[in-house]
Motif scaffolding. Structure first.
Motif, PDB file in Angstrom:
ATOM      1  N   SER A 137      -2.955  -0.182   7.588  1.00  0.00           N
ATOM      2  CA  SER A 137      -3.727   0.748   8.228  1.00  0.00           C
ATOM      3  C   SER A 137      -4.794   1.406   7.621  1.00  0.00           C
ATOM      4  CB  SER A 137      -2.952   2.432   8.596  1.00  0.00           C
ATOM      5  OG  SER A 137      -1.726   2.239   8.956  1.00  0.00           O
ATOM      6  N   ASP A 138      -4.901   0.474   6.497  1.00  0.00           N
ATOM      7  CA  ASP A 138      -6.274   0.915   4.873  1.00  0.00           C
ATOM      8  C   ASP A 138      -6.536  -0.160   5.630  1.00  0.00           C
ATOM      9  OD1 ASP A 138      -4.334  -0.330   4.105  1.00  0.00           O
ATOM     10  OD2 ASP A 138      -4.404   0.953   2.270  1.00  0.00           O
ATOM     11  N   GLY A 139      -6.446  -1.337   6.318  1.00  0.00           N
ATOM     12  CA  GLY A 139      -7.271  -2.403   6.824  1.00  0.00           C
ATOM     13  C   GLY A 139      -6.792  -3.246   6.196  1.00  0.00           C
TER      14      GLY A 139
ATOM     15  N   VAL B 114       2.852  -4.078   0.266  1.00  0.00           N
ATOM     16  CA  VAL B 114       3.985  -3.030   0.567  1.00  0.00           C
ATOM     17  C   VAL B 114       3.625  -2.086   1.503  1.00  0.00           C
ATOM     18  CG1 VAL B 114       4.841  -0.050  -0.255  1.00  0.00           C
ATOM     19  CG2 VAL B 114       4.316  -2.177  -1.448  1.00  0.00           C
ATOM     20  N   GLY B 115       4.351  -1.728   2.758  1.00  0.00           N
ATOM     21  CA  GLY B 115       4.442  -0.781   3.736  1.00  0.00           C
ATOM     22  C   GLY B 115       4.429   0.231   3.730  1.00  0.00           C
ATOM     23  N   ALA B 116       5.731   0.341   3.024  1.00  0.00           N
ATOM     24  CA  ALA B 116       6.292   2.565   3.425  1.00  0.00           C
ATOM     25  C   ALA B 116       6.570   2.476   1.827  1.00  0.00           C
ATOM     26  CB  ALA B 116       7.261   1.773   4.815  1.00  0.00           C
ATOM     27  N   CYS B 117       7.378   3.821   2.143  1.00  0.00           N
ATOM     28  CA  CYS B 117       7.757   3.597   0.285  1.00  0.00           C
ATOM     29  C   CYS B 117       8.888   4.579   0.126  1.00  0.00           C
ATOM     30  CB  CYS B 117       6.325   4.799  -0.880  1.00  0.00           C
ATOM     31  SG  CYS B 117       5.118   3.602  -1.224  1.00  0.00           S
ATOM     32  N   LEU B 118       9.766   4.811  -1.055  1.00  0.00           N
ATOM     33  CA  LEU B 118      10.769   5.681  -0.679  1.00  0.00           C
ATOM     34  C   LEU B 118      10.680   6.343  -2.653  1.00  0.00           C
ATOM     35  CD1 LEU B 118      13.264   8.077  -0.215  1.00  0.00           C
ATOM     36  CD2 LEU B 118      14.425   6.004  -0.638  1.00  0.00           C
ATOM     37  N   ALA B 119       9.762   7.775  -2.256  1.00  0.00           N
ATOM     38  CA  ALA B 119      10.307   8.363  -3.681  1.00  0.00           C
ATOM     39  C   ALA B 119      11.143   8.767  -4.482  1.00  0.00           C
ATOM     40  CB  ALA B 119       8.575   8.961  -4.568  1.00  0.00           C
ATOM     41  N   ILE B 120      11.717   9.307  -5.406  1.00  0.00           N
ATOM     42  CA  ILE B 120      12.721   9.470  -5.683  1.00  0.00           C
ATOM     43  C   ILE B 120      12.800  10.485  -7.279  1.00  0.00           C
ATOM     44  CG2 ILE B 120      15.168   9.423  -6.688  1.00  0.00           C
ATOM     45  CD1 ILE B 120      15.426   6.820  -4.689  1.00  0.00           C
ATOM     46  N   GLY B 121      12.913  11.634  -7.499  1.00  0.00           N
ATOM     47  CA  GLY B 121      13.148  11.748  -8.896  1.00  0.00           C
ATOM     48  C   GLY B 121      14.075  12.721  -9.447  1.00  0.00           C
ATOM     49  N   LEU B 122      14.805  13.406  -9.592  1.00  0.00           N
ATOM     50  CA  LEU B 122      15.800  13.943 -10.374  1.00  0.00           C
ATOM     51  C   LEU B 122      15.957  15.182  -9.837  1.00  0.00           C
ATOM     52  CD1 LEU B 122      18.936  13.884 -12.143  1.00  0.00           C
ATOM     53  CD2 LEU B 122      17.159  14.537 -14.152  1.00  0.00           C
ATOM     54  N   GLY B 123      14.596  15.623 -10.873  1.00  0.00           N
ATOM     55  CA  GLY B 123      13.921  16.963 -10.009  1.00  0.00           C
ATOM     56  C   GLY B 123      13.335  17.935 -10.902  1.00  0.00           C
ATOM     57  N   CYS B 124      13.628  17.871 -12.636  1.00  0.00           N
ATOM     58  CA  CYS B 124      13.121  17.787 -13.011  1.00  0.00           C
ATOM     59  C   CYS B 124      11.841  17.457 -14.196  1.00  0.00           C
ATOM     60  CB  CYS B 124      14.333  18.283 -14.834  1.00  0.00           C
ATOM     61  SG  CYS B 124      16.166  18.633 -14.462  1.00  0.00           S
ATOM     62  N   GLU B 125      11.631  16.651 -13.374  1.00  0.00           N
ATOM     63  CA  GLU B 125      10.284  15.723 -14.284  1.00  0.00           C
ATOM     64  C   GLU B 125       9.080  16.360 -13.908  1.00  0.00           C
ATOM     65  OE1 GLU B 125      12.188  14.982 -12.344  1.00  0.00           O
ATOM     66  OE2 GLU B 125      11.642  12.790 -11.107  1.00  0.00           O
TER      67      GLU B 125
ATOM     68  N   ARG C  31       1.677  -4.828  12.549  1.00  0.00           N
ATOM     69  CA  ARG C  31       0.555  -6.139  13.192  1.00  0.00           C
ATOM     70  C   ARG C  31       0.318  -7.207  12.087  1.00  0.00           C
ATOM     71  NH1 ARG C  31      -4.875  -4.696  14.741  1.00  0.00           N
ATOM     72  NH2 ARG C  31      -4.782  -6.400  15.091  1.00  0.00           N
ATOM     73  N   ARG C  32       0.870  -8.525  12.312  1.00  0.00           N
ATOM     74  CA  ARG C  32       0.795  -9.537  12.186  1.00  0.00           C
ATOM     75  C   ARG C  32      -0.796 -10.408  12.699  1.00  0.00           C
ATOM     76  NH1 ARG C  32       4.997 -12.473  10.039  1.00  0.00           N
ATOM     77  NH2 ARG C  32       3.665 -12.906   8.369  1.00  0.00           N
ATOM     78  N   VAL C  33      -1.412 -10.644  11.039  1.00  0.00           N
ATOM     79  CA  VAL C  33      -2.956 -10.919  11.918  1.00  0.00           C
ATOM     80  C   VAL C  33      -3.024 -12.092  10.799  1.00  0.00           C
ATOM     81  CG1 VAL C  33      -3.977  -8.452  11.651  1.00  0.00           C
ATOM     82  CG2 VAL C  33      -3.729  -9.787   9.640  1.00  0.00           C
ATOM     83  N   PRO C  34      -4.127 -13.242  10.972  1.00  0.00           N
ATOM     84  CA  PRO C  34      -4.618 -14.048  10.816  1.00  0.00           C
ATOM     85  C   PRO C  34      -4.995 -13.485   9.437  1.00  0.00           C
ATOM     86  CG  PRO C  34      -5.881 -14.491  12.597  1.00  0.00           C
ATOM     87  CD  PRO C  34      -4.705 -13.266  12.611  1.00  0.00           C
ATOM     88  N   MET C  35      -4.915 -13.957   7.787  1.00  0.00           N
ATOM     89  CA  MET C  35      -5.552 -14.387   6.843  1.00  0.00           C
ATOM     90  C   MET C  35      -6.470 -15.884   6.341  1.00  0.00           C
ATOM     91  SD  MET C  35      -2.911 -12.123   4.495  1.00  0.00           S
ATOM     92  CE  MET C  35      -3.644 -11.903   3.010  1.00  0.00           C
ATOM     93  N   THR C  36      -6.632 -15.303   5.854  1.00  0.00           N
ATOM     94  CA  THR C  36      -7.098 -16.810   4.884  1.00  0.00           C
ATOM     95  C   THR C  36      -7.609 -16.531   3.416  1.00  0.00           C
ATOM     96  OG1 THR C  36      -8.950 -18.764   4.670  1.00  0.00           O
ATOM     97  CG2 THR C  36      -9.867 -16.868   5.361  1.00  0.00           C
ATOM     98  N   TRP C  37      -8.593 -17.238   2.705  1.00  0.00           N
ATOM     99  CA  TRP C  37      -8.812 -17.210   1.330  1.00  0.00           C
ATOM    100  C   TRP C  37      -9.659 -16.373   0.630  1.00  0.00           C
ATOM    101  CZ3 TRP C  37      -5.143 -20.046  -1.156  1.00  0.00           C
ATOM    102  CH2 TRP C  37      -4.744 -21.519  -0.132  1.00  0.00           C
TER     103      TRP C  37
END
Lengths: 406, 108
Positions: free
Chosen positions: A17-19, A77-88, A140-146
């Motif tokens: 989405s950010d191009g 990277v298309g998506a993220c999951l961030a995991i903490g313990l809870g104290c840090e 979305r799939r898009v053409p890429m080049t060098w």
């Protein structure tokens, strides 16, 4: 493939989405303290297109946070999951927010809230299954080049062949890539020690020369302060006698194009061309610390600049891979290629035996990079290598210091 | 004949492109065209002297100074940690000649 079809080659990439355009479509699991690392790895275990990175410390560090944010919003990277313990100190919710703002679907949780190891692994696996399905449906799939490609290069386990064949082959490919409007990032200022005049002569402008000089002088101060030059037992056993000799060989991977500027870790190049990444720490309350304590640390720094692929030149042989961006292994030593064939992607040693010219090696390497960008797995990828390393470090980036101990 | 590669015309060392032992090597590359006789085993990636080098004289590869000689080196001699030192890095002088393994770190 002839020269014209190689230069005009296109492949299907993944549009964010950010191009930005990626060559892989990964879900990235990020843990924010060592205490959460087991759960993070169990969540990603046996899951297709799910990679893990994380920071071991409980006390936060601005450099490490910038690096994790750069990886969370990386083109691959298309998506993220961030995991903490809870104290840090480091907050997974803040990492998730930045990823979400970049248009990447993102979730986070604390293991203490979810109810421990088993519950967190189950919860995490459900989340990444949903994120991955969403990516498969919506990306979305898009053409890429060098010109859409940023390629990083680093060497490790260098020997006497690296400066003769491995690094020069990468240099030839870099010249071709920059010619086609692509972006090439090289690093290891600590392996330019002794080459100040040669480095500065490659600057695009006097301003860039001043930036290169500052980076060079910092690297010199760093080496003197930590009493360690960037040269290892394997380098010596492989025929390199001094850091000056290793430096000349390492610098060959930059090719011949002018250097457009100096990037700090997690900074993105502002345009095409050849860029130098300065990953050396600045003097700080922790003193210098170490710059690249191992090869993987340097590779993470390169990927943080947006490199979708990293070339790794090794004469002695290496078995690392990388999270987030495929690592492509180049060796200038044909004996190493034969002995570690399952790990090595490209044999530049054929230049030394006279089988191919350096120009041919550069073009062959460009073809291989195009194949990998098109979806072909590198040897480390196919073997399942996904190494990462995020450490405490300090670099002076004043505008990004807010909220952390500067 | 096996080969060694000279990168720059100013170089006084060349790099072996394969393992060799007590035999003549053809010098190829920009400083090439001659042969050099080696009198010991030298491995791929290691350096052979193309000229006699006196103590404290500079070792040149890639056309730049990569170190200085610590002993007299004969033409055809193996150039490495035992007879060449860095102008910058002191620690490397204490490493094992063949393996590069450090001898200065206590394991106790």
């Amino acid at each position: 493939m002839n020269d014209d079809s190689l230069k005009s080659r296109t492949w299907q990439g993944y549009l964010r989405s950010d191009g930005r355009k990626g060559i892989r479509n990964h879900v990235l699991v990020i843990y924010t303290v060592e205490c959460a690392s087991y759960v993070a790895h169990e969540i990603a275990c046996n899951e297709e297109n799910v990679h893990v990175i994380g920071f071991p410390g409980c006390y936060d560090n601005a450099y490490a946070i910038r690096l994790m944010l750069a990886l969370a919003t990386h083109p691959n990277v298309g998506a993220c999951l961030a995991i903490g313990l809870g104290c840090e100190y480091t907050q997974p919710s803040r990492i998730s927010e930045v990823a979400e703002r970049s248009g990447r679907p993102s979730k986070w949780f604390f293991i203490q809230d979810v109810g421990g190891t088993r519950a967190s692994i189950e919860h995490g696996k459900q989340i990444i299954a949903r994120l991955r399905d969403q990516l498969k449906r919506e990306t979305r799939r898009v053409p890429m080049t060098w010109s859409d490609l940023t390629v990083g290069a680093e060497c490790g386990g260098s020997d006497g062949t690296s400066g003769l064949a491995g690094n020069p082959a990468v240099g030839r490919f870099y010249d071709l890539l920059v010619d086609q409007g692509g972006c090439a990032v090289f690093e290891e200022v600590v392996e330019m020690i002794g080459l100040r005049d040669i480095l500065l002569s490659r600057a695009r402008s006097p301003e860039v020369a001043a930036a290169l000089d500052a980076a060079y002088k910092k690297a010199e101060r760093y080496c003197k302060a930590v009493r360690q030059y960037s040269v290892s037992p394997g380098n010596f056993a492989g025929g390199l006698t001094t850091i000056e000799e290793k430096s000349m060989g390492a610098f060959a991977k930059s090719g011949t194009c002018p250097i457009e500027g100096v990037l700090l870790v997690s900074q993105q190049p502002s345009g095409p061309g050849l860029w130098l990444l300065d990953s050396v720490p600045d003097e700080h309350f922790m003193q210098f610390g170490y710059t690249n304590p191992n090869d993987t640390e340097g590779i993470m720094d390169l990927i943080s600049t947006g490199a979708q692929i990293v070339l790794f030149v090794t004469g002695r042989g290496s078995v690392i891979g990388s999270a987030v961006a495929p690592l492509l292994k180049v060796t200038g030593n044909s004996n190493t290629f034969a002995r570690m064939r399952g790990d090595m992607d490209f044999d530049a040693g054929r230049v030394l035996s006279g089988q191919i010219s350096l120009d041919t090696a550069g073009r062959e390497l460009m073809t291989l990079v195009g194949d990998v960008a098109s979806g072909e797995l590198t040897k480390p990828e196919a073997l399942g290598h996904r190494e990462y390393f995020v450490m405490y470090k300090h670099q002076n980036v004043p505008s990004l210091e807010a909220g952390c101990r500067a | 004949m096996k080969q060694c590669f000279s990168i720059h015309p100013k170089d006084n060392v060349a790099t072996l492109t394969e393992d060799a032992d007590s035999e003549p090597l053809l010098v190829v590359g920009s400083g090439g065209g001659t042969t050099v006789q080696i009198e010991e085993a030298i491995s791929l990636g290691h350096k052979v002297a193309l000229a006699a080098i006196a103590p404290d004289a500079v070792i040149i590869k890639y056309g730049v100074i990569i170190g200085v000689a610590t002993k007299p080196i004969e033409r055809g001699g193996w150039v490495h940690l035992h007879n060449c030192r860095s102008l910058l890095d002191d620690r490397s002088q204490g490493l094992d000649l063949r393996t590069g393994i450090p001898k200065d770190t206590p394991y106790e």
